[in-house]
Design an enzyme around this catalytic site. Structure first.
Site, PDB file in Angstrom:
ATOM      1  N   HIS A  24      91.631 -31.265 -43.179  1.00 10.50           N
ATOM      2  CA  HIS A  24      92.874 -31.253 -42.394  1.00 10.50           C
ATOM      3  C   HIS A  24      94.025 -31.168 -43.394  1.00 10.50           C
ATOM      4  O   HIS A  24      94.235 -32.108 -44.152  1.00 10.50           O
ATOM      5  CB  HIS A  24      93.000 -32.529 -41.559  1.00 10.50           C
ATOM      6  CG  HIS A  24      91.853 -32.727 -40.611  1.00 10.50           C
ATOM      7  ND1 HIS A  24      91.890 -32.294 -39.302  1.00 10.50           N
ATOM      8  CD2 HIS A  24      90.631 -33.288 -40.782  1.00 10.50           C
ATOM      9  CE1 HIS A  24      90.732 -32.591 -38.711  1.00 10.50           C
ATOM     10  NE2 HIS A  24      89.948 -33.197 -39.585  1.00 10.50           N
ATOM     11  N   HIS A  35      80.609 -34.148 -39.398  1.00 12.00           N
ATOM     12  CA  HIS A  35      80.609 -35.543 -39.883  1.00 12.00           C
ATOM     13  C   HIS A  35      79.697 -36.512 -39.119  1.00 12.00           C
ATOM     14  O   HIS A  35      80.171 -37.422 -38.441  1.00 12.00           O
ATOM     15  CB  HIS A  35      82.027 -36.103 -39.916  1.00 12.00           C
ATOM     16  CG  HIS A  35      82.889 -35.843 -38.705  1.00 12.00           C
ATOM     17  ND1 HIS A  35      82.451 -36.065 -37.427  1.00 12.00           N
ATOM     18  CD2 HIS A  35      84.152 -35.402 -38.599  1.00 12.00           C
ATOM     19  CE1 HIS A  35      83.424 -35.756 -36.588  1.00 12.00           C
ATOM     20  NE2 HIS A  35      84.462 -35.351 -37.268  1.00 12.00           N
ATOM     21  N   ASP A  46      85.915 -33.899 -44.451  1.00 12.16           N
ATOM     22  CA  ASP A  46      86.826 -34.366 -43.388  1.00 12.16           C
ATOM     23  C   ASP A  46      88.094 -34.959 -44.015  1.00 12.16           C
ATOM     24  O   ASP A  46      88.623 -35.977 -43.535  1.00 12.16           O
ATOM     25  CB  ASP A  46      86.162 -35.365 -42.443  1.00 12.16           C
ATOM     26  CG  ASP A  46      86.932 -35.501 -41.121  1.00 12.16           C
ATOM     27  OD1 ASP A  46      87.850 -34.690 -40.883  1.00 12.16           O
ATOM     28  OD2 ASP A  46      86.615 -36.411 -40.339  1.00 12.16           O
TER      29      ASP A  46
HETATM   30  O1  DOR Z   1      89.282 -39.796 -38.900  1.00 12.84           O
HETATM   31  C1  DOR Z   1      89.597 -38.700 -38.463  1.00 12.84           C
HETATM   32  N1  DOR Z   1      90.756 -38.119 -38.810  1.00 12.84           N
HETATM   33  N2  DOR Z   1      88.783 -38.072 -37.619  1.00 12.84           N
HETATM   34  C2  DOR Z   1      89.151 -36.956 -36.979  1.00 12.84           C
HETATM   35  O2  DOR Z   1      88.398 -36.473 -36.184  1.00 12.84           O
HETATM   36  C3  DOR Z   1      90.471 -36.364 -37.198  1.00 12.84           C
HETATM   37  C4  DOR Z   1      91.007 -36.760 -38.489  1.00 12.84           C
HETATM   38  C5  DOR Z   1      92.476 -36.469 -38.616  1.00 12.84           C
HETATM   39  O3  DOR Z   1      92.868 -35.317 -38.387  1.00 12.84           O
HETATM   40  O4  DOR Z   1      93.234 -37.386 -38.963  1.00 12.84           O
HETATM   41 ZN    ZN Z   2      86.322 -34.983 -36.354  1.00 12.24          ZN
HETATM   42 ZN    ZN Z   3      88.056 -33.707 -39.087  1.00 10.05          ZN
END
Ligand code: DOR
Ligand code: ZN
Ligand code: ZN
Ligand code: ZN
Length: 403
Positions: free
Chosen positions: A20, A188, A258
């Site tokens: 992200h 994940h 992730d």
């Molecule tokens: O912990 C997480 N953070 N899980 C997710 O699915 C999204 C991610 C985020 O974009 O912050």
């Molecule tokens: Zn996720």
């Molecule tokens: Zn994610």
């Protein structure tokens, strides 16, 4: 140019298939420049990013706008998933220049949860691109939230985001993948129990695991508090071990980070208002190389899980033929370097890490993207940007490529 690398190890650049980067819209957390620098330093030469930015990547137009942003800001190669919503089926059907469709089966950062069962089924029935799912069952999550109302603190995060919630959601997704013969990738995976489910569906399903689900567990809430809050939640040490074994057994095919940066200030709030997610691109390769140093796996395993695996899962082509010749995405590794992981010396904007203080052996020291050195010993060359990853989904994915 001659590169002298006595005693070093040269491996293909890491492909991180789940990050992200927060660009556009959430750039106090990260942006495509800072995030891509963190990748380069961490030995990641290509990242695939999820759609929960602001605006979310839910149409071809928004996808192409993100590609343009990256072309101007990312020093490593990039690709972007398109996200499923309640009303963008037509966009999902015609999307191109993407590794696949991302579906949030449970809620997480960005409010993209798609909990309508009919619509979920319709996406499997009517679209062609491979599907990646965030698998956590929202009904089960909500039920546990009600039960724990009033007394919640971060330790409850793993009760709310339970093994049952992940297992139920993975079962649902696997059933749909089987019924519609649709390629499915489980993002994940956090619980050993989940591995037992998709092992029966190996012909249609691939899965990934993050370094935090491999190396952190519920005991870490004690020291980390909300810094250890992420979705799916941390599980137990037995789960850590089962997930690592699943990699060794080829039941989980790839390691992805992730990478989900949030600012220190945001993470220091009070649960449950605090955001879920931890950064990962700076530390993923060193954490896995440390497993090589400790004889838990081989360097070939790491290359298989972090380079070859993601390329096969997402049909990534040799890319960036913008010049005559070949493209070299490479990382030089120093397996004699032992260093303590330290947030302030990371490149991600958030500059904190749940692995603070951990001493690991095996660090990337030089990174080349498309044949050009972008990182060396703490210094970056940002004079040429990375290129768009190309996806040829007619290749058929991991299982087609592994024969
Ligand atoms: O912990 C997480 N953070 N899980 C997710 O699915 C999204 C991610 C985020 O974009 O912050
Ligand atoms: Zn996720
Ligand atoms: Zn994610
Ligand atoms: Zn494998």
């Amino acid at each position: 140019e001659t590169v002298y690398a006595y005693g070093m190890t040269l491996i293909p650049g890491v492909i991180d298939a789940h990050v992200h980067m927060r660009d556009p819209g959430l750039t106090a957390k990260e942006d495509l420049r800072s995030g891509s620098r963190a990748c380069a330093k961490g030995g990641i030469t290509t990242f695939l990013e999820m759609p929960n930015t602001n605006p979310a990547t839910i149409s071809q137009k928004l996808l192409e706008e993100k590609l343009t942003l990256a072309a101007n800001k990312s020093i490593v190669n990039y690709g972007f998933f398109v996200g499923a919503t309640l009303q963008n089926m037509e966009e999902l059907k015609k999307a191109t220049r993407t590794p696949g469709i991302k579906i949030y089966m449970g809620s997480s950062t960005g409010d993209m949860a798609l909990t309508d069962p009919g619509l979920l089924e319709a996406i499997f029935a009517e679209t062609k691109l491979p599907i990646a799912v965030h698998a956590e069952d929202e009904t089960i999550i909500e039920k546990m939230k009600q039960e724990l109302a009033g007394t919640r603190n971060v330790v409850d995060h793993s009760k709310i985001r339970s093994v049952e919630a992940e297992v139920a959601s993975i079962k649902r997704a696997c059933a749909l993948a089987r019924e519609y013969k649709h390629r499915l990738h489980i993002c994940h995976v956090s619980a050993g129990a989940s591995v037992d489910i998709f092992e029966d569906h190996a012909d249609v399903i691939t899965a990934e695991v993050t370094p935090h689900h491999l190396f952190l567990n519920v005991d870490d809430y004690l020291n980390l508090g909300t810094l250890a809050q992420m979705n799916p939640s941390l599980k137990t040490q037995e789960d850590n071990e089962a997930l690592f074994q699943a990699l060794l057994d080829d039941k989980i095919q790839i390691v992805a980070t992730d990478h989900a940066p949030h600012t220190w200030e945001e993470k220091c709030g009070r649960y449950p208002e605090t955001p879920s997610g931890v950064p990962g691109v700076d530390t993923a390769l060193p954490l896995m190389l440390d497993m090589v140093a400790k004889d838990k796996c081989t360097m070939e395993d790491v290359v298989h899980w972090m380079c070859e695996g993601p390329a096969l899962v997402w049909d990534i082509l040799e890319k960036g033929r913008i010049e005559v010749g070949y493209d070299a995405d490479l990382v030089l590794i120093d397996m004699n370097k032992t260093q303590v992981i330290h947030g302030p010396s990371m490149e991600t904007k958030c500059r904190w890490t749940p692995f603070e203080g951990r001493e690991v052996t095996g660090w990337p020291v030089r990174t080349w993207v498309c044949g050009k050195e972008v990182y060396r010993d703490g210094k970056f060359d940002e004079s040429r940007m990375g290129v768009e990853a190309m996806f040829d989904h007619s290749r058929g994915g991991y299982w087609a490529g592994i024969e």
